[in-house]
Design an enzyme around this catalytic site. Sequence first.
Site, short mmCIF file in Angstrom:
data_model
loop_
_atom_site.label_atom_id
_atom_site.label_comp_id
_atom_site.label_asym_id
_atom_site.label_seq_id
_atom_site.Cartn_x
_atom_site.Cartn_y
_atom_site.Cartn_z
N GLY A 187 -12.84 -4.33 1.31
CA GLY A 187 -14.23 -3.90 1.47
C GLY A 187 -14.64 -2.86 0.44
N ARG A 194 0.82 -1.22 0.00
CA ARG A 194 0.00 0.00 0.00
C ARG A 194 0.85 1.27 0.00
NH1 ARG A 194 -4.86 -1.85 4.17
NH2 ARG A 194 -6.05 -3.01 2.61
N GLY A 213 -9.52 -8.97 -0.57
CA GLY A 213 -8.28 -9.31 0.14
C GLY A 213 -7.76 -10.70 -0.13
N LYS A 257 -18.69 -17.32 2.66
CA LYS A 257 -20.11 -17.15 2.95
C LYS A 257 -20.90 -16.45 1.86
CE LYS A 257 -19.59 -17.20 7.97
NZ LYS A 257 -19.89 -16.48 9.23
#
Length: 425
Positions: A405, A35, A382, A226
Amino acid sequence: MIKTVKSVDLKGKRVIMRVDFNVPMKDGVVQDDTRITAALPTIKYILEQGAASLTLMSHLGDPSKDTKKAKEKAEKSGAAFDEEAYIKGKHRMKPVAAYLENKLGKPVVFAGEDSSGDGCYGKKAFIESQPNGSVIMLENTRFHKEETAKETADLDKLAGELATYGDVFVNDAFGTAHRDHASTASIAKFVPVSVAGFLMEKEIAYLEPVVTNPQKPLVAIIGGAKVSSKIAVLESLLKNSSALVIGGGMAYTFLKAQGYQVGKSLVEDDQIDTAKKVLDAANVAGVQIVLPLDHVAATAFDATAVPVPVDGQDLPENMMGLDVGPKTLAKYKEVLETAKTIVWNGPVGVFEFDAFAKGTEEVAKLVAQATGKGVITVVGGGDSVAAVNKFGLAGKMSHVSTGGGASLELLEGKKLPGIEVCREK
């Protein structure tokens, strides 16, 4: 239309820039500088344009939550806990400033230890006392509860202070673009000009068209554990996809919804009806849903578990699916060869366990091969990013997103606060 850093005159201006330097740290040492490296082009450009000063701000972890957990753990074990030492070791921006200085080859002044205190307030005089063209790093923005506050007045208190440090606000922190925080969005109300940096611009350029106007056919590979965490992105991508490849743990909820035996595999029983609705919607829209045709299974979720090939979609009662098998990979290859755009979010197996990593590795190779043939390939999320890095293929994708996210929410079709403040009014 996004306003970028190239659209404003920066000569002699004070620039306040939000970066995403939320990097992994261990004993005060940066463990992964992805990053930091990603922000360098914008930082260098601003300095080359003759900015009077460049003040950088970022969060690093969640100091309040992390400290509370560490304190509770220490109390349970009866160990002594030095809260100040813990925060300084894990959450302070000073070692990140030193690391950036080395990467940039130019002094980076840490503004967390001057006479005004160790937070982000009261730094205007300190910043303006630095030589022309200085780079200054503020302390962790999340040391202040106002950074993540719910009330507008609280957000504005910190945002208004940060705004006094710059004439131009540059947001290059895509990883936090989905957060409506003081340093990511509220600050734009108090600074005359707000623009996107090069990293933010690139993320938007690759991710937004996937949802709004992709080069078709679009094939989306959606994996992970999920269904509940990916339902919004599945529904969003159904609109433009020719095929949805569903893998990982979430695939077993879909297989159960179709009546297959899934053994001990991860299943969200409360999402069975949701899975059926997605399958029905895909059928109506003419979108092909690709689920595992065979599996690599085990009797336990364990890195040392013995992998057992299962030929067919049904799994034995004592087995759980942890990866896809060769028939599934052949189907993936067939479907991906039809694409002009591929978006990949989430692994198709437990790639962290070497015995169950082949499926995700093969997907990474197939996507990399497609890139070489001119297909637009976007990796977001991620775990997907971790996978392409693990297999050494990140450089062979059109774009690998730096936001987990944020990329997921953009693919869901949501408006991200950190992006919206950079749009042309």
